[in-house]
Motif scaffolding. Structure first.
Motif, PDB file in Angstrom:
ATOM      1  N   THR A  46       0.842  -1.189   0.000  1.00 19.31           N
ATOM      2  CA  THR A  46       0.000   0.000   0.000  1.00 19.31           C
ATOM      3  C   THR A  46       0.882   1.245   0.000  1.00 19.31           C
ATOM      4  N   ARG A  47       0.254   2.373  -0.296  1.00 15.67           N
ATOM      5  CA  ARG A  47       0.990   3.641  -0.260  1.00 15.67           C
ATOM      6  C   ARG A  47       1.579   3.886   1.128  1.00 15.67           C
ATOM      7  N   GLU A 227      -2.538  -1.164 -10.393  1.00 17.67           N
ATOM      8  CA  GLU A 227      -2.477  -0.283  -9.230  1.00 17.67           C
ATOM      9  C   GLU A 227      -1.788   1.026  -9.578  1.00 17.67           C
TER      10      GLU A 227
END
Length: 391
Positions: A46-47, A227
């Motif tokens: 994830t970021r 993504e």
């Protein structure tokens, strides 16, 4: 760090068609082909995970760095904390794309990951931090038999604003450039473009996708590119890589649309045009392919990095004459090109001409960036002298 963009059928890459005028951008939904790929079990970073650092590391950094009140001293303390050259230095490894935490724990990564670590540390201490995309002309390396297009990012940091009785503002002289590239001083003269955190996340996913493609994990590669398109759809590299993936999966129509999307975002990019030229040739659209190929070839003839790449490729195949010709062509375009001078030194060493090799290394050192780069050349010259004496 290096951003990587896969190139298809490199041996055939000598050109490409003219980009269609006023090419319109398509939505990501029009370009993604979810039905052609299987879901993957691998968790996508994830970021938050990409940039997150443990609290004990942040606390340690605050204790060592925020003890300094002077802006310049604080910036220098940050740099020393990041690099730790005397105790546990960070090591540049081209094919290691890691999160900030993984980079800190393993102490080695590519320049993208090293820059992410620096960014996370700087922001946790209140520094302003700005990512920069260095506009390197087309330049490839070979990994697992596949040519990979290199890119480069670095980071400009500014210490927190510190108000004094005279209300003096921090000047630009307090900005510090953090750059993990050791290729030489020629890169310092290249233009840069400011990019944001979302762009960096997309480049991280692109690197992961490229790694997956190199190991034939096509579904995982697609998941990463999917993504990347979601987080920053205007990053042209994503669509170029997606087109390469579609081409590998025998999806030519989808590949063409993705290439055109990449060119709409970054017109006349030689790598993307070259890939599209190959696709057109395979589809029997030979006139379009030749038109693009001619345009790409003209661009490459003006690119000193292209000839460094050609020289390195010839050198790996022990074609010494071809390597020398390529490196000299690079130097004619850019006389202060350490990479080309180092290439000529390698050719001379392999031919046991140590005097010529020393001369090329000394010239490369002269044009390299001060500090670590020049020390590296000093070390190479010392080693070469030792070999010459023993030979």
């Amino acid at each position: 760090m290096w951003r990587i963009v896969l190139m298809l059928l490199v041996a055939a890459l000598t050109g490409c068609q003219q980009t269609p005028a006023n090419q319109m951008l398509r939505s990501a939904d029009d370009l993604l082909q979810n039905q052609a790929f299987m879901p993957v079990e691998t968790a996508i970073e994830t970021r938050e995970q990409i940039f997150k650092l443990p609290e004990d590391l942040v606390l340690k950094a605050r204790q060592e760095i925020l003890a300094y009140s002077d802006p310049r001293e604080r910036s220098l303390a940050l740099l020393k904390f990041i690099f730790r050259e005397q105790t546990d230095p960070l090591q540049y490894v081209n094919n290691a794309t890691l999160t900030a935490l993984e980079t800190y724990e393993q102490r080695e990564a590519n320049c993208l990951s090293l820059t992410i670590l620096s960014y996370s540390l700087a922001r946790s201490l209140g520094f302003r931090a700005q990512f920069q995309d260095v506009q390197i002309p087309e330049y490839w390396i070979t990994r697992n038999g596949t040519s990979v297009l290199n890119g480069h990012v670095n980071l400009v940091v500014t210490p927190p604003y510190m108000q004094t009785l005279t209300k003096t503002f921090i000047s630009a002289s307090h900005n510090f450039l953090i750059d993990f590239e050791r290729a030489g001083g020629s890169r310092e003269r290249l233009p840069v473009r400011k990019i944001n955190e979302a762009d960096i996340v997309a480049l991280f996913y692109n690197n992961k996708a490229a790694d997956a493609m190199l190991t034939q994990q096509f579904d995982l590669a697609y998941r990463y590119l999917q993504e990347a398109a979601a987080v920053a759809p205007t990053v042209a590299a994503t669509w170029n890589n997606l087109a390469v993936l579609y081409r590998q999966r025998s999806m030519p129509e989808a590949a063409e649309l993705a290439y055109l999307q990449s060119l709409a975002l970054e017109p006349d990019h030689p790598n993307t045009m070259a890939n599209l030229a190959i696709l057109y040739d395979l589809l029997g659209r030979h006139a379009d392919s030749v038109q693009l190929s001619d345009k790409v070839q003209q661009t490459r003839l003006r690119n000193p990095y292209y000839f460094v790449m050609q020289g390195n490729e010839a050198l790996s195949q022990q074609r010494f004459t071809d390597a020398e010709i390529a490196f000299h062509r690079s130097i004619r375009l850019e006389p202060k090109m350490p990479e080309a001078l180092f290439g000529l030194a390698r050719v001379a060493i392999l031919q046991h001409d140590y005097a010529a090799a020393t001369g090329y290394l000394q010239r490369a050192r002269l044009h390299a960036a001060p500090g670590a780069d020049r020390r590296l050349y000093d070390h190479k010259i010392e080693m070469l002298n030792a070999v010459a004496q023993a030979d």
